[in-house]
Design a protein around this motif. Structure first.
Motif, PDB file in Angstrom:
ATOM      1  N   UNK A 124      23.938   1.359-113.731  1.00 12.42           N
ATOM      2  CA  UNK A 124      23.695   1.139-112.313  1.00 12.42           C
ATOM      3  C   UNK A 124      22.707   2.188-111.813  1.00 12.42           C
ATOM      4  N   UNK A 125      21.522   1.735-111.397  1.00 11.63           N
ATOM      5  CA  UNK A 125      20.457   2.661-111.025  1.00 11.63           C
ATOM      6  C   UNK A 125      20.834   3.523-109.825  1.00 11.63           C
ATOM      7  N   UNK A 126      21.511   2.933-108.844  1.00  9.52           N
ATOM      8  CA  UNK A 126      21.901   3.685-107.655  1.00  9.52           C
ATOM      9  C   UNK A 126      22.855   4.826-108.019  1.00  9.52           C
ATOM     10  N   UNK A 127      23.808   4.543-108.895  1.00 16.20           N
ATOM     11  CA  UNK A 127      24.749   5.569-109.340  1.00 16.20           C
ATOM     12  C   UNK A 127      24.028   6.671-110.108  1.00 16.20           C
ATOM     13  N   UNK A 128      23.114   6.279-110.992  1.00 16.38           N
ATOM     14  CA  UNK A 128      22.347   7.254-111.768  1.00 16.38           C
ATOM     15  C   UNK A 128      21.559   8.170-110.836  1.00 16.38           C
ATOM     16  N   UNK A 129      20.869   7.579-109.861  1.00 13.10           N
ATOM     17  CA  UNK A 129      20.056   8.375-108.934  1.00 13.10           C
ATOM     18  C   UNK A 129      20.927   9.306-108.100  1.00 13.10           C
ATOM     19  N   UNK A 130      22.113   8.834-107.724  1.00  9.73           N
ATOM     20  CA  UNK A 130      23.031   9.682-106.947  1.00  9.73           C
ATOM     21  C   UNK A 130      23.487  10.889-107.757  1.00  9.73           C
ATOM     22  N   UNK A 131      23.754  10.689-109.039  1.00 13.68           N
ATOM     23  CA  UNK A 131      24.191  11.790-109.894  1.00 13.68           C
ATOM     24  C   UNK A 131      23.053  12.763-110.177  1.00 13.68           C
ATOM     25  N   UNK A 132      21.859  12.236-110.396  1.00 15.24           N
ATOM     26  CA  UNK A 132      20.705  13.120-110.606  1.00 15.24           C
ATOM     27  C   UNK A 132      20.464  13.984-109.368  1.00 15.24           C
ATOM     28  N   UNK A 133      20.551  13.366-108.194  1.00 15.17           N
ATOM     29  CA  UNK A 133      20.368  14.103-106.947  1.00 15.17           C
ATOM     30  C   UNK A 133      21.461  15.146-106.763  1.00 15.17           C
ATOM     31  N   UNK A 134      22.703  14.767-107.053  1.00 16.60           N
ATOM     32  CA  UNK A 134      23.819  15.703-106.920  1.00 16.60           C
ATOM     33  C   UNK A 134      23.646  16.890-107.854  1.00 16.60           C
ATOM     34  N   UNK A 135      23.199  16.625-109.073  1.00 14.21           N
ATOM     35  CA  UNK A 135      22.981  17.706-110.023  1.00 14.21           C
ATOM     36  C   UNK A 135      21.928  18.685-109.553  1.00 14.21           C
ATOM     37  N   UNK A 136      20.863  18.156-108.959  1.00 16.36           N
ATOM     38  CA  UNK A 136      19.799  19.022-108.453  1.00 16.36           C
ATOM     39  C   UNK A 136      20.311  19.862-107.279  1.00 16.36           C
ATOM     40  N   UNK A 137      21.036  19.233-106.359  1.00 18.23           N
ATOM     41  CA  UNK A 137      21.570  19.958-105.208  1.00 18.23           C
ATOM     42  C   UNK A 137      22.556  21.038-105.636  1.00 18.23           C
ATOM     43  N   UNK A 138      23.340  20.749-106.672  1.00 17.21           N
ATOM     44  CA  UNK A 138      24.394  21.659-107.098  1.00 17.21           C
ATOM     45  C   UNK A 138      23.916  22.680-108.114  1.00 17.21           C
ATOM     46  N   UNK A 139      22.656  22.637-108.500  1.00 16.58           N
ATOM     47  CA  UNK A 139      22.123  23.503-109.547  1.00 16.58           C
ATOM     48  C   UNK A 139      22.918  23.320-110.845  1.00 16.58           C
ATOM     49  N   UNK A 140      23.211  22.068-111.144  1.00 14.47           N
ATOM     50  CA  UNK A 140      23.977  21.676-112.334  1.00 14.47           C
ATOM     51  C   UNK A 140      23.343  20.391-112.850  1.00 14.47           C
ATOM     52  N   UNK A 141      22.153  20.524-113.414  1.00 18.85           N
ATOM     53  CA  UNK A 141      21.265  19.382-113.555  1.00 18.85           C
ATOM     54  C   UNK A 141      21.598  18.496-114.745  1.00 18.85           C
ATOM     55  N   UNK A 142      21.215  17.221-114.594  1.00 16.38           N
ATOM     56  CA  UNK A 142      21.318  16.223-115.652  1.00 16.38           C
ATOM     57  C   UNK A 142      19.966  15.535-115.786  1.00 16.38           C
ATOM     58  N   UNK A 143      19.799  14.814-116.897  1.00 11.65           N
ATOM     59  CA  UNK A 143      18.544  14.091-117.152  1.00 11.65           C
ATOM     60  C   UNK A 143      18.890  12.721-117.701  1.00 11.65           C
TER      61      UNK A 143
END
Length: 495
Positions: free
Chosen positions: A395-414
């Motif tokens: 699900x693209x929306x879920x993926x984008x939400x997690x990528x954004x959350x990781x960036x905001x939290x300084x706990x990044x994903x790719x």
């Protein structure tokens, strides 16, 4: 550690230590300049004498400066960049803590109101600092005869501008709660595997449930798992004397009718590889193979501290993967809870087996989204190292939400691809699916395997094999990731 937020000027603050910043151009910010004026240029004199060059992490501790209520002033270098990156913030906080750990002071004030953080506002800047401060004091010495010295520092005051007060207060509350969840996750990960087994994880969840009325806990044991048809999870556990557990944590923070978010954590409390035995070197680190389950428990601890208005369910699939006469063999075929049959070609690819039954179990909750978290593949470490978690999903929306959350939290994903072309690598001549896809694209084929059990809801998979712990040396230990990412994702759902 406790936090206070005080708006206004810093010169009147009574504190054991006032922290001011200086850059490589030997420039003080507005608060530093004010203090320098009050103490008749004492700070400038030290700068001109070359006592500190302003390089990132350099410190200079000054005592009893004239006309100040602060008993000490700590000058700390911030380097030459106009904006501090997240990694430099961590180095800055680490330098401050290194100085204070050796002092018998109980409180300090951070004059960071003018400090600029890259891509961060007042809230996210202060939250990162607060989180780093608490996490930086983490110690795991439960099994040492000589304990680490107790750090006296237990109160940090954030000096801020008047219009930042509300944001910084919220940031401190969130940062402290996130660090608390990370510490819980780290404790569980660092615990020796003769103590931290599936039953122990169930007990930890039950203890949380006893403390909070809006958290209910259910623990499914072997007989119940057999009745559910959880053949994949049971197959992993059958070589061990430790019986498996599926732990269901139900946090009721939102309205009763609201569909929940589901977090699924891999809880392999020790992974020998089974019959497909791992090499002996560094096998002790396979106690960290329950990092996914530990991070879900840590996320729930933070959820409970913040009492977020959201419904969240955690499903932890816990087992030991051991070699014995009763262990699963390469070539065995088992039937998962979904009814799909799986040919086990490698018993060291066990994480996906325990997760696939949990993914099927999650269907009953009619979730808004499902995120599974697992130390799943060594291939993810090869691809992304130890800085970044791997992310896949349907699900693209879920993926984008997690990528954004990781960036905001300084706990990044790719994000890694999950193309249909990879699915055929899992074909088996004897069963519906094989549990490995060969030597290529190991992280992606593991994601492809899981995707076959997650077709009825938005789903994402976080591979934290490289980020859940630090290997080798004095710094070896659990990191507490990805608790910050998961909490930020949930915060974004309610803000």
């Amino acid at each position: 550690m406790e936090f206070l937020v005080k708006p206004g000027s810093v010169e009147t603050l009574e504190t054991s230590a006032l922290v001011l910043t200086v850059n490589e151009q030997l420039q003080l910010d507005s608060q530093g300049q004010l203090i320098d004026t009050l103490c008749a240029g004492a700070l400038s004199a030290h700068l001109q004498a070359g006592d500190i060059q302003g390089k990132l992490g350099q410190t200079l501790l000054l005592h009893n400066l004239a006309n100040l209520k602060a008993r000490r002033v700590l000058l700390v270098g911030i380097g030459k960049d106009e904006e501090l990156s997240d990694s430099n913030v961590r180095k800055l906080v680490s330098a401050i803590l290194s100085t204070f750990k050796n002092l018998s002071i109980k409180d300090a004030t951070l004059a960071f109101a003018d400090l600029t953080f890259k891509d961060r506002n007042a809230y996210s800047s202060a939250r990162l600092v607060a989180e780093c401060l608490v996490d930086g004091l983490y110690v795991f010495d439960q099994f040492k005869s000589e304990k680490a010295p107790i750090v006296q520092l237990n109160l940090i005051t954030f000096a801020c501008h008047q219009d930042q007060q509300v944001a910084v207060e919220k940031a401190c509350k969130h940062g402290k709660a996130i660090a608390s969840g990370m510490a819980f996750t780290r404790d569980l990960g660092n615990m020796p595997p003769n103590i931290c087994h599936p039953r122990y994880l169930a007990e930890q969840a039950q203890e949380l449930g006893k403390l909070h009325k809006n958290l209910s806990i259910e623990v499914l044991e072997e007989k119940q798992l057999e009745e559910l048809g959880a053949g994949a999870l049971l197959a992993v556990a059958q070589g061990s004397d430790q019986p498996p557990r599926m732990i269901i944590m139900n946090y009721h923070g939102g309205k009763r009718a609201e569909q929940p978010y589901v977090l699924i954590g891999k809880g392999i409390t020790f992974d020998t590889g089974g019959i497909s035995l791992k090499p002996g070197a560094s096998m002790d680190e396979m106690k960290y193979d329950m990092g996914g389950a530990a991070s879900v428990l840590g996320t729930f601890k933070t959820l409970l501290e913040l009492q977020l208005p959201i419904n969240v369910i955690g499903v932890l699939t816990c087992a030991e993967n051991m070699p014995s006469g009763g262990a699963t063999r390469p070539g065995d075929i088992v039937t998962s809870m979904s009814g799909q049959t799986i040919e086990i070609l490698n018993t060291d690819a066990e994480g996906r087996l325990v997760l696939c039954d949990a993914l099927t179990y999650a269907e009953r909750f009619k979730p808004q989204a499902v995120i599974n978290i697992a130390t799943l593949t060594g291939a993810c470490i090869v691809a992304l190292g130890s800085q970044t978690s791997g992310l896949m999903g349907n699900n693209l929306s879920l993926i984008e939400s997690l990528l954004s959350a990781g960036k905001q939290a300084s706990d990044v994903a790719w994000q890694l691809p999950l193309f249909d072309d990879y699915q055929e690598l899992l074909d088996s001549p004897f069963a519906d699916i094989a549990n490995i896809g060969g030597p290529k694209a190991g992280t992606i084929t593991a994601g492809c395997f899981l995707s076959r059990f997650a077709k009825k809801y938005p789903w994402a998979h976080l591979d934290i094999a490289g980020t859940a712990w630090i290997s080798g040396g004095k710094e070896k230990g659990a990191t507490g990731r990805p608790v910050p990412l998961l909490i930020q994702y949930l915060l974004d759902r309610v803000q």
